[in-house]
Design an enzyme around this catalytic site. Structure first.
Site, mmCIF file in Angstrom:
data_model
loop_
_atom_site.group_PDB
_atom_site.id
_atom_site.type_symbol
_atom_site.label_atom_id
_atom_site.label_comp_id
_atom_site.label_asym_id
_atom_site.label_seq_id
_atom_site.Cartn_x
_atom_site.Cartn_y
_atom_site.Cartn_z
ATOM 1 N N ASN A 15 34.511 -21.859 -6.031
ATOM 2 C CA ASN A 15 34.292 -20.523 -6.603
ATOM 3 C C ASN A 15 35.398 -20.159 -7.580
ATOM 4 O OD1 ASN A 15 35.971 -17.911 -5.796
ATOM 5 N ND2 ASN A 15 36.142 -19.360 -4.090
ATOM 6 N N PHE A 65 38.361 -12.106 -8.344
ATOM 7 C CA PHE A 65 38.607 -10.763 -7.791
ATOM 8 C C PHE A 65 37.637 -9.720 -8.354
ATOM 9 C CE2 PHE A 65 43.497 -11.509 -6.940
ATOM 10 C CZ PHE A 65 43.161 -12.402 -5.936
ATOM 11 N N SER A 67 45.239 -16.923 -4.876
ATOM 12 C CA SER A 67 43.940 -17.237 -5.482
ATOM 13 C C SER A 67 44.160 -18.031 -6.763
ATOM 14 C CB SER A 67 43.171 -15.962 -5.818
ATOM 15 O OG SER A 67 42.100 -16.289 -6.678
ATOM 16 N N ASN A 69 42.066 -18.161 -9.138
ATOM 17 C CA ASN A 69 41.142 -17.650 -10.143
ATOM 18 C C ASN A 69 41.623 -16.442 -10.925
ATOM 19 O OD1 ASN A 69 39.248 -19.653 -9.372
ATOM 20 N ND2 ASN A 69 38.758 -18.422 -7.574
ATOM 21 N N THR A 70 42.864 -16.023 -10.684
ATOM 22 C CA THR A 70 43.493 -15.005 -11.520
ATOM 23 C C THR A 70 44.651 -15.711 -12.213
ATOM 24 O OG1 THR A 70 42.837 -13.168 -10.090
ATOM 25 C CG2 THR A 70 44.783 -12.814 -11.470
ATOM 26 N N LYS A 125 49.247 -14.484 2.302
ATOM 27 C CA LYS A 125 48.259 -15.575 2.247
ATOM 28 C C LYS A 125 48.683 -16.615 1.218
ATOM 29 C CE LYS A 125 43.334 -16.565 2.081
ATOM 30 N NZ LYS A 125 41.990 -15.973 2.218
ATOM 31 N N ASN A 146 44.394 -20.413 1.536
ATOM 32 C CA ASN A 146 43.373 -20.065 0.535
ATOM 33 C C ASN A 146 42.649 -21.352 0.098
ATOM 34 O OD1 ASN A 146 41.986 -18.544 -1.507
ATOM 35 N ND2 ASN A 146 43.752 -17.162 -1.586
#
Ligand SMILES: Cc1cc2nc3c(=O)[nH]c(=O)nc-3n(C[C@H](O)[C@H](O)[C@H](O)COP(=O)(O)O)c2cc1C
Length: 314
Positions: free
Chosen positions: A87, A91, A151, A153-154, A189, A218
């Site tokens: 994925n 966010f 994450s 994805n940022t 995390k 994560n």
């Protein structure tokens, strides 16, 4: 949202209620150690219903101060051959204030963790103020916090895992927490892609800032060992990989943190739990609680019951 009467039928069907499953971790009493990982109920829309399915706790978020749309679709891909997901949601969420409106209407006593992050447009140098804002907004409405700096994805978010910015961020949140009449647990995390020496830094930071624990892990940016065709994996592109391909690495991270720290802080173990055995392995490696995401997507709510039943027959 649920049909009257259905709630008790669903609860009776899926949830396992037994005193022997209770765990008191970072000062909170959990009815069972199987939680829902962050990302599925980002906007706090389903936590009551998910609790009724048998989860011992629900982590909402990641929430950011301002609403943001996340990345363009498609942004989630199934890897069925690997029982995995990739994925790059980025966010997508309606913001912390909107989540609070829903949390205020909490219908059950389910334990809710608030996973917090920063908006994409906020530069890393100003990230602390985004986390502060989420912390203050959510404080009266969640039971514990998770600071998400892991994450993939940022853009550049994971640089906040470095020693100096991470110490500064966690120290600031601890300060805000200390100013409250009653404090709430704060966890960090982390990514599964950290090296041993980075994990050593994490242990030091947890100890020096005195935060309450770690959520490990994560999703990974690694694509090693996948059975899915390489061309398909290439076509999917960037994102975090979760599910079965992550099981082993996340357990390794849990074991490393637990052993190296001498078990001095609690760990929530997450990453590729698809069977009761996977869950028992994470707990044996040093996790006090566990969470599901991809395993829940592939196996459905019966997985929660399978894990709790296995714990009872141990
Ligand atoms: C679609 C999707 C969205 C996610 N969103 C978040 C998120 O917003 N915040 C977060 O901390 N973790 C997020 N995660 C990571 C999960 O919480 C979990 O740490 C990871 O997927 C590993 O567990 P699993 O293998 O059981 O899925 C997301 C995972 C998936 C698959």
């Amino acid at each position: 949202m649920l049909i009257p009467g259905l709630k008790s039928i669903v609860r009776a069907f899926y949830s396992v209620e037994d005193k022997r499953l209770e765990r008191t971790v970072f000062g909170i009493k959990f009815p069972n150690p199987v939680g829902l990982a962050a990302g599925l109920d980002k906007d706090a829309k389903l936590f009551d219903e998910l609790g009724i399915l048998g989860f011992g706790f629900i982590e909402i978020g990641t929430l950011t101060p301002k609403p943001q749309p996340g990345n363009d679709k498609p942004r989630m891909f199934r890897l069925p051959v690997d029982s995995g997901l990739i994925n790059r949601m980025g966010f997508n969420n309606q913001g912390a204030v909107a989540a609070v409106e829903r949390l205020k209407r909490r219908k059950t006593k389910v334990i809710v963790g608030g996973n917090i992050g920063k908006n994409k447009v906020t530069p890393n140098e100003e990230a602390t103020s985004d986390y502060e804002s989420c912390f203050e907004t959510l404080f009266p409405h969640v039971d514990y916090f998770v600071v998400n700096v892991s994450s993939p994805n940022t853009p550049n978010l994971r640089e906040l895992q470095d020693k100096a910015p991470l110490t500064a961020l966690l120290s600031r949140l601890k300060e805000l927490n200390a100013a409250k009449p009653v404090q709430k647990p704060i966890l960090l995390k982390i990514a599964p892609d950290l090296t041993d020496s980075q994990l050593d830094d994490i242990i030091e930071i947890v100890k020096s800032t005195k935060i309450d624990g770690v959520v490990a892990t994560n999703t990974t940016i690694s694509r090693a060992g996948l059975k899915t065709e390489e061309s398909r994996v290439k076509e999917i592109g960037m994102g975090g990989l979760s599910g079965k391909p992550l099981t082993k690495r996340s357990t390794e991270v849990i074991r490393y943190l637990h052993e190296k720290s001498g078990g001095s802080f609690p760990i929530i173990g997450v990453g590729g739990i698809h069977t009761a055995e996977d869950a028992l392995e994470k707990l044996a490696a040093g996790a006090s609680l566990i969470q599901l995401y991809t395993g829940f997507v592939y196996e459905g709510p019966a997985l929660i019951k399978r894990i709790n039943t296995a714990l009872l027959s141990k």
